[in-house]
Design an enzyme around this catalytic site. Structure first.
Site: not given
Length: 168
Positions: A44, A137, A30, A2
């Site tokens: 986001d 997200r 993550y 991302d």
């Protein structure tokens, strides 16, 4: 990764590129920060605000809501993603203001932990072990929805992928 993400991104060069098919299907880990109370078009904090909510939640409510996201789940790919529809990337359509129907895809969340949550600021940090194709997200966005508010991802760090860790 991302655009706002940092962390592990294995690169293969030369003859090693033959191993790409084996690494692409690997699970990932993550750490993600999130903020409740508003939503954006990109899911986001870099996107344009599209909705706000004054609803406040407590830590225990966040932990309870997270239960719905553990295991195999169906996730709707965001419009700002590299997923293709009729030969076009969704993000290309989204940048032109076009939203198309998307199908939910199965992904697996092997581990989902709330590492921190500040009730005053309505912000927190997650640890996520997941399968390929999982949008963190979208997970933050969907968590906000389940809590009856809105949510966005504010930071993302991939700490493990393809057998490599951040420490390595």
């Amino acid at each position: 990764l991302d655009p706002m993400a940092t962390g592990v991104l294995p690169l293969l060069l030369g003859k090693a590129t033959r191993a790409i098919p084996f690494l692409e299907d690997s699970d990932k880990r993550y750490e993600a920060c999130f903020q409740l109370g508003y939503a954006t078009d990109t899911q986001d904090s870099t996107g344009c605000r599209i909705r706000e909510s004054a609803r406040r939640v407590e830590t225990r409510q966040v932990e309870e809501a997270m239960q719905a996201f553990r295991g195999e789940i169906l996730q709707l790919p965001p419009m700002y993603s590299a997923v293709q529809k009729n030969g076009q990337r969704l993000y290309e359509l989204a940048r032109r203001g076009i939203e198309v129907e998307r199908e939910k895809r199965p992904v697996t969340i092997y581990r989902l932990e709330l590492l921190a949550f500040e009730e005053d600021s309505q912000s927190g940090r997650l640890l996520v072990d997941c399968s390929k194709g999982t949008y963190i997200r979208t997970l933050c966005h969907d968590l906000g929805d389940v809590l009856g508010t809105c949510g966005v991802m504010t930071a993302l760090r991939r700490t493990a992928a393809a057998g490599f860790t951040l420490e390595e």
